[in-house]
Scaffold this motif. Structure first.
Motif, PDB file in Angstrom:
ATOM      1  N   SER A  17       7.366  -5.902  42.901  1.00 24.45           N
ATOM      2  CA  SER A  17       8.581  -6.113  44.049  1.00 24.45           C
ATOM      3  C   SER A  17       8.583  -7.574  43.746  1.00 24.45           C
ATOM      4  N   ASN A  18       9.865  -8.059  43.393  1.00 18.14           N
ATOM      5  CA  ASN A  18      10.284  -8.953  43.599  1.00 18.14           C
ATOM      6  C   ASN A  18      10.529  -9.475  44.649  1.00 18.14           C
ATOM      7  N   ARG A  19      11.626  -7.989  45.401  1.00 18.61           N
ATOM      8  CA  ARG A  19      11.590  -8.444  46.960  1.00 18.61           C
ATOM      9  C   ARG A  19      10.173  -7.923  47.711  1.00 18.61           C
ATOM     10  N   SER A  20       9.919  -7.376  47.877  1.00 16.18           N
ATOM     11  CA  SER A  20       9.436  -7.041  48.759  1.00 16.18           C
ATOM     12  C   SER A  20       7.659  -7.370  49.092  1.00 16.18           C
ATOM     13  N   GLY A  21       7.469  -7.741  47.413  1.00 15.17           N
ATOM     14  CA  GLY A  21       6.073  -8.010  47.288  1.00 15.17           C
ATOM     15  C   GLY A  21       5.008  -7.216  46.883  1.00 15.17           C
ATOM     16  N   GLY A  22       5.656  -6.166  47.004  1.00  8.63           N
ATOM     17  CA  GLY A  22       4.196  -4.872  47.114  1.00  8.63           C
ATOM     18  C   GLY A  22       4.758  -4.306  45.665  1.00  8.63           C
ATOM     19  N   GLN A  23       3.323  -3.292  45.382  1.00  6.90           N
ATOM     20  CA  GLN A  23       3.295  -2.439  43.736  1.00  6.90           C
ATOM     21  C   GLN A  23       5.316  -1.187  44.284  1.00  6.90           C
ATOM     22  N   VAL A  24       5.860  -1.458  42.864  1.00  8.03           N
ATOM     23  CA  VAL A  24       6.935   0.286  43.627  1.00  8.03           C
ATOM     24  C   VAL A  24       7.043   0.693  41.842  1.00  8.03           C
ATOM     25  N   SER A  25       6.676   1.864  41.838  1.00  8.64           N
ATOM     26  CA  SER A  25       7.458   2.257  40.777  1.00  8.64           C
ATOM     27  C   SER A  25       8.503   2.845  40.678  1.00  8.64           C
ATOM     28  N   ARG A  26       8.821   3.530  39.094  1.00  7.43           N
ATOM     29  CA  ARG A  26      10.035   4.350  38.737  1.00  7.43           C
ATOM     30  C   ARG A  26       9.332   5.105  37.556  1.00  7.43           C
ATOM     31  N   THR A  27      10.126   6.559  37.466  1.00  2.33           N
ATOM     32  CA  THR A  27       9.706   7.413  36.348  1.00  2.33           C
ATOM     33  C   THR A  27      10.994   8.166  36.105  1.00  2.33           C
ATOM     34  N   GLY A  28      10.622   8.274  34.947  1.00  3.70           N
ATOM     35  CA  GLY A  28      11.899   8.715  33.845  1.00  3.70           C
ATOM     36  C   GLY A  28      11.657   8.701  32.255  1.00  3.70           C
ATOM     37  N   SER A  29      12.575   9.195  31.584  1.00  2.00           N
ATOM     38  CA  SER A  29      12.805   9.207  30.356  1.00  2.00           C
ATOM     39  C   SER A  29      12.220   8.677  29.282  1.00  2.00           C
ATOM     40  N   VAL A  30      11.574   8.137  28.921  1.00  2.00           N
ATOM     41  CA  VAL A  30      12.211   7.274  27.257  1.00  2.00           C
ATOM     42  C   VAL A  30      13.376   7.254  26.407  1.00  2.00           C
ATOM     43  N   LEU A  31      13.623   6.306  26.335  1.00  2.00           N
ATOM     44  CA  LEU A  31      14.771   5.896  25.384  1.00  2.00           C
ATOM     45  C   LEU A  31      14.560   5.458  24.043  1.00  2.00           C
ATOM     46  N   GLN A  76      22.816  -5.773  35.481  1.00  2.00           N
ATOM     47  CA  GLN A  76      21.411  -5.782  35.713  1.00  2.00           C
ATOM     48  C   GLN A  76      20.544  -6.723  36.286  1.00  2.00           C
ATOM     49  N   THR A  77      19.686  -6.146  37.079  1.00  2.00           N
ATOM     50  CA  THR A  77      18.875  -7.075  37.647  1.00  2.00           C
ATOM     51  C   THR A  77      17.325  -7.310  38.191  1.00  2.00           C
ATOM     52  N   TYR A  78      17.361  -8.559  37.835  1.00  2.00           N
ATOM     53  CA  TYR A  78      16.011  -8.263  37.619  1.00  2.00           C
ATOM     54  C   TYR A  78      14.946  -7.915  38.801  1.00  2.00           C
ATOM     55  N   LEU A  79      13.700  -6.969  38.780  1.00  2.00           N
ATOM     56  CA  LEU A  79      12.966  -5.687  39.157  1.00  2.00           C
ATOM     57  C   LEU A  79      11.607  -6.436  39.965  1.00  2.00           C
ATOM     58  N   GLY A  80      10.732  -7.468  39.089  1.00  3.50           N
ATOM     59  CA  GLY A  80       9.673  -7.918  38.950  1.00  3.50           C
ATOM     60  C   GLY A  80       9.082  -7.711  38.217  1.00  3.50           C
ATOM     61  N   ASP A  81       7.384  -8.268  38.215  1.00  7.38           N
ATOM     62  CA  ASP A  81       6.548  -8.088  36.589  1.00  7.38           C
ATOM     63  C   ASP A  81       5.935  -7.039  36.934  1.00  7.38           C
ATOM     64  N   LEU A  82       5.868  -6.806  35.726  1.00  5.57           N
ATOM     65  CA  LEU A  82       5.515  -5.686  34.944  1.00  5.57           C
ATOM     66  C   LEU A  82       3.530  -5.264  35.022  1.00  5.57           C
ATOM     67  N   GLU A  83       3.187  -4.382  36.035  1.00  3.38           N
ATOM     68  CA  GLU A  83       2.009  -3.928  36.317  1.00  3.38           C
ATOM     69  C   GLU A  83       1.714  -2.964  35.542  1.00  3.38           C
ATOM     70  N   SER A  84       2.172  -1.707  34.909  1.00  2.00           N
ATOM     71  CA  SER A  84       1.986  -0.933  34.150  1.00  2.00           C
ATOM     72  C   SER A  84       3.058   0.219  33.544  1.00  2.00           C
TER      73      SER A  84
END
Length: 89
Positions: A17-31, A76-84
């Motif tokens: 996360s760009n804001r908290s500096g911690g690892q965050v995740s989001r789940t959803g269906s691939v478009l 559009q909002t930048y969230l952070g760098d991709l981990e996985s």
């Protein structure tokens, strides 16, 4: 990283996360997956009007709307760098 992911799969996108500096995740269906019809980004539907986009190792939140029957990006909002990106069961 996206070779085993197809449109319609449910995945978890994890990022630093760009804001908290911690690892965050989001789940959803691939478009859309990279390489699909010469597309470059991965897009995951995380809510009715929310997409998570991955391009160039960066993760973005996209708020979408409908204008004359066409889907448009309203913000559009930048969230952070991709981990996985990993499929969920």
């Amino acid at each position: 990283m996206f070779e085993d992911i197809a449109t319609g799969d449910v995945v978890e996108v994890t990022y630093e996360s760009n804001r908290s500096g911690g690892q965050v995740s989001r789940t959803g269906s691939v478009l859309q997956t990279p390489g699909e019809g010469d597309k470059r980004g991965l897009f995951v539907q995380t809510d009715d009007d929310q997409l998570t986009g991955v391009m160039g190792g960066r993760v973005y939140s996209l708020t979408v709307g409908d204008e004359d029957g066409q889907r448009t990006v309203e913000r559009q909002t930048y969230l952070g760098d991709l981990e996985s990106v990993s499929p969920t069961e």
